[in-house]
Design a protein around this motif. Sequence first.
Motif, PDB file in Angstrom:
ATOM      1  N   GLN A   1      -6.236 -21.655  -6.484  1.00  0.00           N
ATOM      2  CA  GLN A   1      -7.238 -21.185  -5.536  1.00  0.00           C
ATOM      3  C   GLN A   1      -7.681 -22.316  -4.625  1.00  0.00           C
ATOM      4  O   GLN A   1      -7.939 -23.436  -5.071  1.00  0.00           O
TER       5      GLN A   1
ATOM      6  N   GLN B   1      -2.627 -21.221   6.280  1.00  0.00           N
ATOM      7  CA  GLN B   1      -3.602 -20.518   5.460  1.00  0.00           C
ATOM      8  C   GLN B   1      -4.973 -21.196   5.527  1.00  0.00           C
ATOM      9  O   GLN B   1      -6.000 -20.528   5.610  1.00  0.00           O
TER      10      GLN B   1
ATOM     11  N   ILE C   1       0.249 -11.465   6.689  1.00  0.00           N
ATOM     12  CA  ILE C   1       0.824 -11.527   5.345  1.00  0.00           C
ATOM     13  C   ILE C   1       0.320 -10.331   4.553  1.00  0.00           C
ATOM     14  O   ILE C   1      -0.852 -10.311   4.157  1.00  0.00           O
TER      15      ILE C   1
ATOM     16  N   ASP D   1      -5.365 -10.882   5.720  1.00  0.00           N
ATOM     17  CA  ASP D   1      -4.590 -11.640   6.703  1.00  0.00           C
ATOM     18  C   ASP D   1      -3.583 -10.679   7.327  1.00  0.00           C
ATOM     19  O   ASP D   1      -2.700 -10.176   6.629  1.00  0.00           O
TER      20      ASP D   1
ATOM     21  N   GLN E   1       0.727 -23.624   3.981  1.00  0.00           N
ATOM     22  CA  GLN E   1      -0.586 -23.998   3.476  1.00  0.00           C
ATOM     23  C   GLN E   1      -1.527 -24.379   4.609  1.00  0.00           C
ATOM     24  O   GLN E   1      -2.717 -24.045   4.586  1.00  0.00           O
TER      25      GLN E   1
ATOM     26  N   PHE F   1      -2.375 -10.419   1.457  1.00  0.00           N
ATOM     27  CA  PHE F   1      -3.049 -11.725   1.390  1.00  0.00           C
ATOM     28  C   PHE F   1      -4.474 -11.571   1.929  1.00  0.00           C
ATOM     29  O   PHE F   1      -4.668 -11.065   3.029  1.00  0.00           O
ATOM     30  N   THR F   2      -5.461 -11.965   1.145  1.00  0.00           N
ATOM     31  CA  THR F   2      -6.855 -11.779   1.532  1.00  0.00           C
ATOM     32  C   THR F   2      -7.646 -13.068   1.408  1.00  0.00           C
ATOM     33  O   THR F   2      -7.277 -13.982   0.661  1.00  0.00           O
ATOM     34  N   TYR F   3      -8.749 -13.130   2.170  1.00  0.00           N
ATOM     35  CA  TYR F   3      -9.706 -14.228   2.106  1.00  0.00           C
ATOM     36  C   TYR F   3     -11.045 -13.640   1.650  1.00  0.00           C
ATOM     37  O   TYR F   3     -11.524 -12.661   2.219  1.00  0.00           O
TER      38      TYR F   3
ATOM     39  N   ASN G   1      -0.416 -19.508  -1.211  1.00  0.00           N
ATOM     40  CA  ASN G   1       0.950 -19.005  -1.284  1.00  0.00           C
ATOM     41  C   ASN G   1       1.148 -17.970  -2.387  1.00  0.00           C
ATOM     42  O   ASN G   1       2.149 -17.954  -3.089  1.00  0.00           O
ATOM     43  N   GLN G   2       0.110 -17.130  -2.564  1.00  0.00           N
ATOM     44  CA  GLN G   2       0.176 -16.051  -3.537  1.00  0.00           C
ATOM     45  C   GLN G   2       0.363 -16.558  -4.972  1.00  0.00           C
ATOM     46  O   GLN G   2       0.914 -15.869  -5.825  1.00  0.00           O
TER      47      GLN G   2
ATOM     48  N   TRP H   1      -9.130 -18.420  -1.253  1.00  0.00           N
ATOM     49  CA  TRP H   1      -7.889 -17.659  -1.221  1.00  0.00           C
ATOM     50  C   TRP H   1      -6.903 -18.257  -2.211  1.00  0.00           C
ATOM     51  O   TRP H   1      -7.079 -19.393  -2.669  1.00  0.00           O
ATOM     52  N   ARG H   2      -5.894 -17.490  -2.569  1.00  0.00           N
ATOM     53  CA  ARG H   2      -4.846 -17.956  -3.458  1.00  0.00           C
ATOM     54  C   ARG H   2      -3.729 -18.552  -2.632  1.00  0.00           C
ATOM     55  O   ARG H   2      -3.098 -17.868  -1.831  1.00  0.00           O
TER      56      ARG H   2
END
Length: 594
Positions: free
Chosen positions: A178, A53, A140, A137, A50, A143-145, A173-174, A170-171
């Motif tokens: 949010q 991220q 990962i 990202d 976290q 994984f997107t921002y 840890n998937q 972003w979400r």
Amino acid sequence: MVRRRHTGRRLRSDESGFTLAELLVAMMIISGVLLGLMAVQTSALVTTAQTRQRAQGTAVANQVMEQMRALPWASLSKGMHASFASAAGGDPNVTSSQLHPVADPSITEPLVTSTDQTTDRAPLSGAGGSNKTVEADPSIPGFTYTSRAYVTRSAQTAANVLTLTVITSWRANQTTTQKHVILRSQAFAPTGGCGDASNQPYLGACQALLSGDAGATGPTVTVAAAGAGPTGPVTTPTTPIIPGTEATVATLSVGTAGVGLTSQQATAVEATATHGGLQTLTADAAVAAVATGGGRLTNSASNDAGSAGAAPANPADVTGVGSASPLTVSGTGMSLQLVPASGTSANLRATTTVSCATGVPAGQACAASDLTGGGASSVVLTTGGTPFTVASVAGGGSAKTLGARFTSAAGTTAVGCAALSGPGCLGTSVKRTVGLTSVGQGPWTGGAAPSGLASVTSYTDATLVERGLSQRTTAGVTTRTGTVSYWNGSGYSTLTIDRLTSTTLVTPAVTTTVGGVTVSASATVTVTPAMSIASHPDPVGCSGQGCSVTSDTGTLTLTVTYVVTSGGIPSAFTAAASVGSGRASAAFKAAPSA
């Protein structure tokens, strides 16, 4: 009665071991400790992920904010395109034309929008007017921002102040949770408008941008293996130049000269030069390449007196004389002697206070790089006890490059920018001369090609380009002269070269036998025309992408192929002798209006 003697030893109480109950209790305690450690480790991993991220999300938000702050004030002050929300597929941070983000409901500010905002001002107004950007990202997969940029006006600031906001989400840890990062900044432009010193950090965007460069590449000779016909061995990139050697490519160069300029708030100029040299390459990484000469010189100047580490305004000229040693590549029954150019003289000038060349007034930032003189370059094949001059370039040529930024005094037609208006003009140019260049000399049977298969004499070329408010569409000026002489089977034909010449000529083969070795050669002359490419997306104002021009003087290459047959086994190599070329570019981008 028989007495039985007890021989066993009675155990002491401290040697009796664990009971089953004690073992179970111990296992329960250990299991509890291990489960606790696993929980702590899992929590640490989650926290680390976290944290990473959030750090990445903050970096993305900072990047988007810097892109916003780099926009010209004229674009920034228009805010977002009126259709930003629909272009982005909706916007959860906007309510009734107000910025009211979910992540911080305390923010309620009216948005600044415009129907005439362009759609090439990402991240504020990108494709279709969208204010949304999505960045993956790289560490990962999937994984997107998602970042959204806003311009608002706040009741807590003055009327001429804009508030800039970037919200990156972003979400975590998937999951469906949010997370958000919100960055806020302010921008303003006092009544002075573009060019007013109090407009920082937008002063740079409020000034015209000019840039340019020029480069002169001297003659080169490149030698590599070639196919020797249907009876010869197959040639690959690892085939040596001549049998029995490690070298697969050899290059001789006479040298290069160049200048570069950039100008917006301040002007920086640089002059560079590289002396002639020699380099051979091998296919085996364990065998070191051989290089000699090729020394590089630089000189820089700047009128940026307020920045630490900026180049001085008027440094001393940088001079130097090149030195390069010959090399002999010996193979089976033959050898190549490679002689690079040596003794070239370089003089590099860079200044913002005095004149660096005729036609450039004092006080106009300029750079000049001159590379002159020096000895000859040659490649000589020796086989059967006889030398053959494969390729040669006479010494004494020159390469001169010049670039200048004219602000308060005009230049001349020779250096460019003879007319000035508004923010001024930038010009770059190249002038070159090349000594006699020839290929394919040898004691050919019947006295054929006594002066070689092909040669170039009296070769010169030059090009000049300029860009500025008065030179938004000015065409580059290019000249080229020279004479090509080539063997036609019974004598020599000539071709006069100009800037538009474009042709390919092939000479008949010549042959001879020396010391039981048969040598044959043929040559190809290739000439390409000068070219000029101009970009005028907005020739009236040169705004947006600006107006640019690039020109070059074209190329002229003499390529000769030698086939050497010894003991019935042929081998071959080519030598490509290029006279080099000149190239210049200039660009002008007008300042946006506040």
